[in-house]
Design a protein around this motif. Sequence first.
Motif, PDB file in Angstrom:
ATOM      1  N   VAL A 186       0.827  -1.198   0.000  1.00 23.41           N
ATOM      2  CA  VAL A 186       0.000   0.000   0.000  1.00 23.41           C
ATOM      3  C   VAL A 186       0.867   1.257   0.000  1.00 23.41           C
ATOM      4  O   VAL A 186       0.633   2.204  -0.760  1.00 23.41           O
ATOM      5  CB  VAL A 186      -0.949  -0.001   1.215  1.00 23.41           C
ATOM      6  N   ALA A 187       1.865   1.294   0.864  1.00 23.92           N
ATOM      7  CA  ALA A 187       2.739   2.461   0.937  1.00 23.92           C
ATOM      8  C   ALA A 187       3.410   2.727  -0.404  1.00 23.92           C
ATOM      9  O   ALA A 187       3.507   3.877  -0.854  1.00 23.92           O
ATOM     10  CB  ALA A 187       3.785   2.266   2.035  1.00 23.92           C
ATOM     11  N   GLU A 188       3.857   1.688  -1.068  1.00 23.76           N
ATOM     12  CA  GLU A 188       4.503   1.847  -2.366  1.00 23.76           C
ATOM     13  C   GLU A 188       3.504   2.304  -3.419  1.00 23.76           C
ATOM     14  O   GLU A 188       3.793   3.196  -4.229  1.00 23.76           O
ATOM     15  CB  GLU A 188       5.137   0.522  -2.784  1.00 23.76           C
ATOM     16  N   ALA A 189       2.316   1.728  -3.424  1.00 20.48           N
ATOM     17  CA  ALA A 189       1.337   2.027  -4.474  1.00 20.48           C
ATOM     18  C   ALA A 189       0.832   3.463  -4.406  1.00 20.48           C
ATOM     19  O   ALA A 189       0.697   4.124  -5.440  1.00 20.48           O
ATOM     20  CB  ALA A 189       0.157   1.049  -4.375  1.00 20.48           C
ATOM     21  N   ILE A 190       0.553   3.961  -3.216  1.00 24.11           N
ATOM     22  CA  ILE A 190      -0.050   5.296  -3.108  1.00 24.11           C
ATOM     23  C   ILE A 190       0.980   6.390  -2.868  1.00 24.11           C
ATOM     24  O   ILE A 190       0.627   7.572  -2.821  1.00 24.11           O
ATOM     25  CB  ILE A 190      -1.118   5.330  -1.991  1.00 24.11           C
ATOM     26  N   GLY A 191       2.257   6.022  -2.712  1.00 22.92           N
ATOM     27  CA  GLY A 191       3.293   7.033  -2.526  1.00 22.92           C
ATOM     28  C   GLY A 191       3.481   7.491  -1.101  1.00 22.92           C
ATOM     29  O   GLY A 191       4.001   8.585  -0.863  1.00 22.92           O
ATOM     30  N   ALA A 192       3.076   6.674  -0.130  1.00 22.75           N
ATOM     31  CA  ALA A 192       3.279   7.023   1.279  1.00 22.75           C
ATOM     32  C   ALA A 192       4.710   6.695   1.689  1.00 22.75           C
ATOM     33  O   ALA A 192       5.401   5.922   1.024  1.00 22.75           O
ATOM     34  CB  ALA A 192       2.296   6.255   2.161  1.00 22.75           C
ATOM     35  N   SER A 193       5.149   7.304   2.774  1.00 21.29           N
ATOM     36  CA  SER A 193       6.487   7.038   3.309  1.00 21.29           C
ATOM     37  C   SER A 193       6.399   5.925   4.339  1.00 21.29           C
ATOM     38  O   SER A 193       5.629   6.022   5.305  1.00 21.29           O
ATOM     39  CB  SER A 193       7.055   8.305   3.956  1.00 21.29           C
ATOM     40  N   GLN A 194       7.188   4.867   4.151  1.00 18.65           N
ATOM     41  CA  GLN A 194       7.174   3.784   5.130  1.00 18.65           C
ATOM     42  C   GLN A 194       7.685   4.262   6.490  1.00 18.65           C
ATOM     43  O   GLN A 194       7.243   3.779   7.527  1.00 18.65           O
ATOM     44  CB  GLN A 194       8.004   2.609   4.624  1.00 18.65           C
ATOM     45  N   GLY A 195       8.606   5.208   6.475  1.00 22.53           N
ATOM     46  CA  GLY A 195       9.077   5.776   7.738  1.00 22.53           C
ATOM     47  C   GLY A 195       7.965   6.481   8.485  1.00 22.53           C
ATOM     48  O   GLY A 195       7.801   6.304   9.701  1.00 22.53           O
ATOM     49  N   LEU A 196       7.170   7.284   7.767  1.00 23.08           N
ATOM     50  CA  LEU A 196       6.052   7.978   8.415  1.00 23.08           C
ATOM     51  C   LEU A 196       4.956   7.000   8.807  1.00 23.08           C
ATOM     52  O   LEU A 196       4.285   7.191   9.834  1.00 23.08           O
ATOM     53  CB  LEU A 196       5.494   9.061   7.483  1.00 23.08           C
ATOM     54  N   VAL A 197       4.752   5.961   7.989  1.00 24.18           N
ATOM     55  CA  VAL A 197       3.768   4.934   8.362  1.00 24.18           C
ATOM     56  C   VAL A 197       4.162   4.303   9.692  1.00 24.18           C
ATOM     57  O   VAL A 197       3.322   4.088  10.577  1.00 24.18           O
ATOM     58  CB  VAL A 197       3.648   3.861   7.259  1.00 24.18           C
ATOM     59  N   LEU A 198       5.454   4.024   9.872  1.00 28.64           N
ATOM     60  CA  LEU A 198       5.921   3.470  11.141  1.00 28.64           C
ATOM     61  C   LEU A 198       5.843   4.494  12.257  1.00 28.64           C
ATOM     62  O   LEU A 198       5.425   4.191  13.377  1.00 28.64           O
ATOM     63  CB  LEU A 198       7.356   2.969  10.988  1.00 28.64           C
ATOM     64  N   MET A 199       6.251   5.724  11.970  1.00 32.50           N
ATOM     65  CA  MET A 199       6.281   6.758  12.998  1.00 32.50           C
ATOM     66  C   MET A 199       4.897   7.017  13.577  1.00 32.50           C
ATOM     67  O   MET A 199       4.728   7.157  14.796  1.00 32.50           O
ATOM     68  CB  MET A 199       6.856   8.049  12.408  1.00 32.50           C
ATOM     69  N   MET A 200       3.898   7.097  12.707  1.00 33.09           N
ATOM     70  CA  MET A 200       2.535   7.317  13.181  1.00 33.09           C
ATOM     71  C   MET A 200       1.828   6.006  13.495  1.00 33.09           C
ATOM     72  O   MET A 200       0.966   5.945  14.377  1.00 33.09           O
ATOM     73  CB  MET A 200       1.739   8.104  12.131  1.00 33.09           C
ATOM     74  N   GLY A 201       2.206   4.954  12.775  1.00 32.12           N
ATOM     75  CA  GLY A 201       1.498   3.692  12.919  1.00 32.12           C
ATOM     76  C   GLY A 201       1.809   2.952  14.199  1.00 32.12           C
ATOM     77  O   GLY A 201       0.924   2.289  14.764  1.00 32.12           O
ATOM     78  N   ILE A 202       3.050   3.042  14.699  1.00 32.85           N
ATOM     79  CA  ILE A 202       3.390   2.309  15.922  1.00 32.85           C
ATOM     80  C   ILE A 202       2.569   2.799  17.115  1.00 32.85           C
ATOM     81  O   ILE A 202       1.962   1.983  17.824  1.00 32.85           O
ATOM     82  CB  ILE A 202       4.901   2.374  16.192  1.00 32.85           C
ATOM     83  N   PRO A 203       2.504   4.123  17.383  1.00 32.96           N
ATOM     84  CA  PRO A 203       1.640   4.544  18.505  1.00 32.96           C
ATOM     85  C   PRO A 203       0.156   4.265  18.262  1.00 32.96           C
ATOM     86  O   PRO A 203      -0.565   3.891  19.191  1.00 32.96           O
ATOM     87  CB  PRO A 203       1.912   6.047  18.628  1.00 32.96           C
ATOM     88  N   ILE A 204      -0.298   4.422  17.012  1.00 26.75           N
ATOM     89  CA  ILE A 204      -1.701   4.111  16.714  1.00 26.75           C
ATOM     90  C   ILE A 204      -1.967   2.633  16.955  1.00 26.75           C
ATOM     91  O   ILE A 204      -2.960   2.253  17.602  1.00 26.75           O
ATOM     92  CB  ILE A 204      -2.042   4.493  15.255  1.00 26.75           C
ATOM     93  N   THR A 205      -1.079   1.794  16.457  1.00 27.11           N
ATOM     94  CA  THR A 205      -1.249   0.349  16.627  1.00 27.11           C
ATOM     95  C   THR A 205      -1.191  -0.043  18.096  1.00 27.11           C
ATOM     96  O   THR A 205      -1.968  -0.899  18.554  1.00 27.11           O
ATOM     97  CB  THR A 205      -0.160  -0.409  15.846  1.00 27.11           C
ATOM     98  N   ALA A 206      -0.298   0.598  18.859  1.00 30.58           N
ATOM     99  CA  ALA A 206      -0.209   0.307  20.292  1.00 30.58           C
ATOM    100  C   ALA A 206      -1.520   0.645  20.996  1.00 30.58           C
ATOM    101  O   ALA A 206      -2.001  -0.120  21.853  1.00 30.58           O
ATOM    102  CB  ALA A 206       0.949   1.084  20.916  1.00 30.58           C
TER     103      ALA A 206
END
Length: 480
Positions: free
Chosen positions: A167-187
């Motif tokens: 998904v990150a590759e297809a839509i042009g998202a940053s995997q670093g930002l996905v992790l940065m925001m995603g880890i606290p959201i996922t937690a």
Amino acid sequence: MSHTALLTIAVAGVAALLLLILRARVQPFVALVVVSIGVALAAGVPAADLVKTIEEGMGATLGHIATIIALGAMIGRVIELSGGAHAFAHSLIEKFGSRRTPLALTVAGFVLGIPVFFEVGLIILMPIAYGVARTARKPLLVYALPMGAAMLTVHAFLPPHPGAVAVAEAIGASQGLVLMMGIPITALVVLTGYLVSRRLTRREYPMDPAVHAEVYGEPETGGGTVPAPADTGSAPSGDGRATAVLNRTVSSGSEVRPPSFGMVLALIVTPILLILVGTIGQNILAEGSGLRAVLTVLGAPMVALLIDVVLCGFFLGARRGWDRSRIAEVMGSALPPVAMVILVAGAGGVFGKVLVASGIGDAIADVLEHTGLPVLLLAFLTSLALRAAQGSATVALITTAGILTPLLHRADLSTSHLSLVALAMGAGALALSHINDAGYWMFTKLAGLDVAAGLRTWTVLTTVMGCAGFALTAALWPLV
């Protein structure tokens, strides 16, 4: 060709994809390729360009994500076979104590779920849940439900899991930002799941007699109840229980001491930190800076994971007595199980390329734009609908990205907003795990639940957690 005709072809293509996967039981990779070819021809893509379009879609997708998925699988495999996953989980049980053992296993599922695929993680941790439930004489679901849901949450939201990477590759998202925001959201989503599971497990559910006998060492007494403790004296302390469970469930097949808690945690966190540092460096350091160039290279997901593979091979392998052939064998054994996942991701890229090349993507973008719904909500609802319809979180994510990419590019969103969109898709892919999902069957069979009990527990919990994940991404949207 008119928008109406293109949209009709798109709907027919998605319907055919669902029928092939659900009714005909065609492998998703084959189904995606067949549907992509059919949609391309029906939408007027010249026959001479058909093969080129497929190759470009496959190559553009796999060129970025194949290495990441493969390296992530190697890390998880080394941690698994070195005994690191067992040792990490038992260390958490000892640290949290007996009263908070369900929370300890939830944390273990969350952390180990980052490098280890959901199915593998469930197989690794479920015997530990069995042992704890047997020792504490409590229902297995108290421990297994939040633990399994935590692993599924990470699988849907975060790289290096295949759906999130694609998904990150297809839509042009940053995997670093996905992790940065995603880890606290996922937690926070995992914590929500833990709290909700405490309420869901207040009542007892019928348990398969075979699983009951395996967990508690005796036949089920009826009604899904847990046998009473044989010793009515004081229960062993949390540390004593954890030690007893460790002695029963850890079997590394070697006299070598299992890896320490700190070692396993450090190896799991290392690639995440490298990716985050690289992302921060790109955002705060001036272009042309030598330090920025170094951090950019080290923070590239492929490089960060490659470094961690080397560290895992050394600290969990070579330093603990594995020779080079053993290390190579363990890492190589991680590749066959993920080969089909990689191909499915590539086929999803083909589908997305066909939608763009045929003009269907623009037609869908026009329709979705006129709905007036925010792109974040569209991402969540589309992923949720596809997840509910065909079961696979990875296929739901990849297909959603292919459908929405033209709309997202037209919306001209920032990289931060695109990263939130990727997380919203993950929230949709987490929810509504039910009878068409292999993960649902795997969890319910290991937990000894029948279909009705699985729907009342696992399906309800994953849906609540998915909605919570979307709510958190929506709350962050105006802040980034």
